[in-house]
Design a protein around this motif. Structure first.
Motif, mmCIF file in Angstrom:
data_model
loop_
_atom_site.group_PDB
_atom_site.id
_atom_site.type_symbol
_atom_site.label_atom_id
_atom_site.label_comp_id
_atom_site.label_asym_id
_atom_site.label_seq_id
_atom_site.Cartn_x
_atom_site.Cartn_y
_atom_site.Cartn_z
ATOM 1 N N PHE A 180 0.816 -1.223 0.000
ATOM 2 C CA PHE A 180 0.000 0.000 0.000
ATOM 3 C C PHE A 180 0.847 1.270 0.000
ATOM 4 O O PHE A 180 0.406 2.298 -0.509
ATOM 5 C CB PHE A 180 -0.941 0.010 1.219
ATOM 6 C CG PHE A 180 -1.985 -1.082 1.170
ATOM 7 C CD1 PHE A 180 -3.042 -0.994 0.273
ATOM 8 C CD2 PHE A 180 -1.897 -2.196 1.995
ATOM 9 C CE1 PHE A 180 -4.009 -1.993 0.207
ATOM 10 C CE2 PHE A 180 -2.859 -3.197 1.940
ATOM 11 C CZ PHE A 180 -3.911 -3.105 1.049
ATOM 12 N N HIS A 181 2.043 1.210 0.587
ATOM 13 C CA HIS A 181 2.827 2.444 0.656
ATOM 14 C C HIS A 181 4.061 2.435 -0.247
ATOM 15 O O HIS A 181 4.982 3.217 -0.049
ATOM 16 C CB HIS A 181 3.215 2.754 2.109
ATOM 17 C CG HIS A 181 4.042 1.667 2.761
ATOM 18 N ND1 HIS A 181 3.490 0.710 3.580
ATOM 19 C CD2 HIS A 181 5.361 1.394 2.708
ATOM 20 C CE1 HIS A 181 4.443 -0.101 4.005
ATOM 21 N NE2 HIS A 181 5.597 0.282 3.491
ATOM 22 N N MET A 182 4.091 1.560 -1.243
ATOM 23 C CA MET A 182 5.239 1.558 -2.155
ATOM 24 C C MET A 182 5.177 2.784 -3.081
ATOM 25 O O MET A 182 4.103 3.177 -3.524
ATOM 26 C CB MET A 182 5.277 0.258 -2.968
ATOM 27 C CG MET A 182 5.755 -0.935 -2.147
ATOM 28 S SD MET A 182 7.479 -0.755 -1.625
ATOM 29 C CE MET A 182 7.321 -1.090 0.145
ATOM 30 N N PRO A 183 6.355 3.384 -3.371
ATOM 31 C CA PRO A 183 6.369 4.689 -4.046
ATOM 32 C C PRO A 183 6.356 4.663 -5.570
ATOM 33 O O PRO A 183 6.129 5.706 -6.192
ATOM 34 C CB PRO A 183 7.687 5.293 -3.551
ATOM 35 C CG PRO A 183 8.578 4.113 -3.335
ATOM 36 C CD PRO A 183 7.692 2.992 -2.909
ATOM 37 N N THR A 184 6.643 3.516 -6.200
ATOM 38 C CA THR A 184 6.724 3.496 -7.664
ATOM 39 C C THR A 184 5.828 2.392 -8.212
ATOM 40 O O THR A 184 5.471 1.451 -7.484
ATOM 41 C CB THR A 184 8.166 3.206 -8.151
ATOM 42 O OG1 THR A 184 8.527 1.881 -7.756
ATOM 43 C CG2 THR A 184 9.168 4.196 -7.568
ATOM 44 N N LYS A 185 5.537 2.479 -9.505
ATOM 45 C CA LYS A 185 4.652 1.450 -10.073
ATOM 46 C C LYS A 185 5.311 0.075 -10.054
ATOM 47 O O LYS A 185 4.649 -0.928 -9.842
ATOM 48 C CB LYS A 185 4.162 1.835 -11.475
ATOM 49 C CG LYS A 185 5.238 2.131 -12.474
ATOM 50 C CD LYS A 185 4.626 2.603 -13.792
ATOM 51 C CE LYS A 185 5.716 2.834 -14.831
ATOM 52 N NZ LYS A 185 5.171 3.206 -16.140
ATOM 53 N N GLU A 186 6.636 0.046 -10.244
ATOM 54 C CA GLU A 186 7.343 -1.243 -10.222
ATOM 55 C C GLU A 186 7.289 -1.866 -8.825
ATOM 56 O O GLU A 186 7.040 -3.075 -8.691
ATOM 57 C CB GLU A 186 8.807 -1.064 -10.639
ATOM 58 C CG GLU A 186 9.028 -0.771 -12.116
ATOM 59 C CD GLU A 186 8.908 0.712 -12.460
ATOM 60 O OE1 GLU A 186 8.534 1.527 -11.563
ATOM 61 O OE2 GLU A 186 9.172 1.062 -13.628
ATOM 62 N N THR A 187 7.529 -1.059 -7.786
ATOM 63 C CA THR A 187 7.552 -1.629 -6.426
ATOM 64 C C THR A 187 6.140 -2.028 -5.971
ATOM 65 O O THR A 187 5.972 -3.042 -5.291
ATOM 66 C CB THR A 187 8.202 -0.664 -5.411
ATOM 67 O OG1 THR A 187 7.618 0.631 -5.539
ATOM 68 C CG2 THR A 187 9.701 -0.549 -5.647
ATOM 69 N N ARG A 188 5.134 -1.243 -6.345
ATOM 70 C CA ARG A 188 3.750 -1.642 -5.999
ATOM 71 C C ARG A 188 3.420 -2.987 -6.626
ATOM 72 O O ARG A 188 2.858 -3.868 -5.985
ATOM 73 C CB ARG A 188 2.751 -0.572 -6.485
ATOM 74 C CG ARG A 188 2.680 0.645 -5.585
ATOM 75 C CD ARG A 188 1.542 1.572 -5.993
ATOM 76 N NE ARG A 188 1.811 2.321 -7.223
ATOM 77 C CZ ARG A 188 2.456 3.494 -7.266
ATOM 78 N NH1 ARG A 188 2.906 4.055 -6.149
ATOM 79 N NH2 ARG A 188 2.657 4.118 -8.413
ATOM 80 N N ALA A 189 3.794 -3.135 -7.908
ATOM 81 C CA ALA A 189 3.463 -4.370 -8.623
ATOM 82 C C ALA A 189 4.210 -5.566 -8.032
ATOM 83 O O ALA A 189 3.626 -6.638 -7.829
ATOM 84 C CB ALA A 189 3.791 -4.218 -10.110
ATOM 85 N N ILE A 190 5.495 -5.393 -7.741
ATOM 86 C CA ILE A 190 6.282 -6.551 -7.290
ATOM 87 C C ILE A 190 5.798 -7.022 -5.920
ATOM 88 O O ILE A 190 5.701 -8.222 -5.666
ATOM 89 C CB ILE A 190 7.813 -6.270 -7.341
ATOM 90 C CG1 ILE A 190 8.571 -7.580 -7.437
ATOM 91 C CG2 ILE A 190 8.335 -5.490 -6.144
ATOM 92 C CD1 ILE A 190 8.456 -8.288 -8.738
ATOM 93 N N LEU A 191 5.466 -6.069 -5.027
ATOM 94 C CA LEU A 191 4.962 -6.483 -3.704
ATOM 95 C C LEU A 191 3.611 -7.181 -3.839
ATOM 96 O O LEU A 191 3.351 -8.201 -3.207
ATOM 97 C CB LEU A 191 4.831 -5.259 -2.777
ATOM 98 C CG LEU A 191 6.020 -4.808 -1.926
ATOM 99 C CD1 LEU A 191 6.097 -5.608 -0.649
ATOM 100 C CD2 LEU A 191 7.333 -4.826 -2.649
ATOM 101 N N ASN A 192 2.739 -6.623 -4.685
ATOM 102 C CA ASN A 192 1.433 -7.224 -4.910
ATOM 103 C C ASN A 192 1.568 -8.647 -5.467
ATOM 104 O O ASN A 192 0.918 -9.583 -4.996
ATOM 105 C CB ASN A 192 0.643 -6.364 -5.903
ATOM 106 C CG ASN A 192 -0.758 -6.894 -6.136
ATOM 107 O OD1 ASN A 192 -1.643 -6.751 -5.295
ATOM 108 N ND2 ASN A 192 -0.957 -7.541 -7.264
ATOM 109 N N ASP A 193 2.448 -8.799 -6.451
ATOM 110 C CA ASP A 193 2.502 -10.074 -7.167
ATOM 111 C C ASP A 193 3.288 -11.136 -6.405
ATOM 112 O O ASP A 193 2.923 -12.318 -6.447
ATOM 113 C CB ASP A 193 3.076 -9.864 -8.577
ATOM 114 C CG ASP A 193 2.164 -8.980 -9.423
ATOM 115 O OD1 ASP A 193 1.010 -8.750 -9.010
ATOM 116 O OD2 ASP A 193 2.601 -8.510 -10.490
ATOM 117 N N ILE A 194 4.341 -10.739 -5.690
ATOM 118 C CA ILE A 194 5.039 -11.741 -4.861
ATOM 119 C C ILE A 194 4.128 -12.117 -3.683
ATOM 120 O O ILE A 194 4.006 -13.297 -3.343
ATOM 121 C CB ILE A 194 6.434 -11.262 -4.404
ATOM 122 C CG1 ILE A 194 7.355 -11.112 -5.635
ATOM 123 C CG2 ILE A 194 7.058 -12.249 -3.408
ATOM 124 C CD1 ILE A 194 8.778 -10.658 -5.328
#
Ligand SMILES: [Fe+2]
Lengths: 190, 83
Positions: free
Chosen positions: A47-61
């Motif tokens: 929820f608090h990741m700052p970039t689109k890449e980090t939001r996606a990787i946390l969501n998907d892992i």
């Protein structure tokens, strides 16, 4: 949200019951470096990741870890299904049997029930991604211990798959951390 | 291994590749090779899923059900040991 696919991420078909091994493997279900902790950690931090890449990787892992939770639960279930009380007790699962019969319950190998205290969601992106890197290494080490404790190839094979995935997740979190560090660029005081 | 399980494991293999490529693409969103591989796996998986669901019933609830019976509850569930 999530939709359920009626399949595992990787095939598991354990033909021989082995409650001794189930007692160890259950740690990756509800233990300190287990899949439930992993999933909850990443899905909370996203929820608090700052970039689109980090939001996606946390969501998907975080999502893949749920599939791993299902795999580990499946292994424990197949290793203990129909095993009578006296055999459970001989394998060190007498305490477990008292409270849970042959059910699957999130607990560590040493019998501690799952707790959210295993994870952190700090709100500080560097702190959280560094925790995630360490978590993947700890999970990898646990799977290596389990592979050493196992003898049945039906058990070793999915454990090896799960170990591999921790290595891949570590790699992806490393890339995510580097991206955030580059973004923060000039103010590198951490 | 029976026919059903064989087909299921082919689907699982393509779907796993999509999970792995998906993570890679999250941190390399412009990688043309990975994108191309993802497309290939998607198309193969879709084809096999359609085959599987026609023969053996839904893998996912997003499936047009038979008007008379709710096949979703039918065995086997993924955690069951193979017969
Ligand atoms: Fe992981």
């Amino acid at each position: 949200m999530w939709y359920y696919d009626k399949k595992l991420e990787y095939p598991i078909n354990i033909k021989k019951c082995d409650p001794r091994m189930a007692k160890f493997i259950i740690s990756q279900y509800g233990g300190p470096d287990g899949e439930l902790a992993a999933s909850l950690r990443y899905l909370s931090q996203r929820f608090h990741m700052p970039t689109k890449e980090t939001r996606a990787i946390l969501n998907d892992i975080g999502t893949e870890e749920l599939a791993h939770l299902e795999m580990v639960g499946t292994m424990v279930h197949q290793l203990t299904k129909g095993v009578p009380a006296d055999i459970m007790e001989k394998a060190g699962l007498g305490d477990f049997y008292t409270d849970h019969d042959n059910a699957v319950y999130p607990i560590s190998a040493s019998g501690v029930p799952f707790t959210a205290a295993y994870i952190q969601s700090k709100g500080d992106v560097i702190a959280d991604l560094v925790e995630d890197l360490a978590a993947e290494q700890k999970a990898r080490a646990t799977y290596e211990n389990l592979i050493r404790l196992a003898d049945d190839p039906d058990v070793k094979d999915p454990l090896r798959f799960l170990r591999e995935r921790e290595v891949v997740h570590f790699q992806r979190f490393g890339e995510a951390l580097r991206q955030v560090q580059e973004l923060m660029g000039s103010k590198k005081y951490y | 291994m029976d026919e059903r399980q064989k087909l299921m494991e082919q689907i699982m293999a393509y779907d796993f590749c999509m999970i792995d490529l998906g993570l890679f693409l999250d941190t390399h969103p412009a990688d043309a090779n990975a994108l191309n591989d993802f497309r290939t796996c998607y198309m193969e998986s879709e084809k096999l899923r359609k085959q599987f669901e026609e023969k053996y019933g839904p893998i996912n609830q997003r499936f047009l059900p038979n008007p008379r019976c709710w096949q979703w509850i039918d065995d086997p569930w993924p955690w069951a040991r193979e017969a």
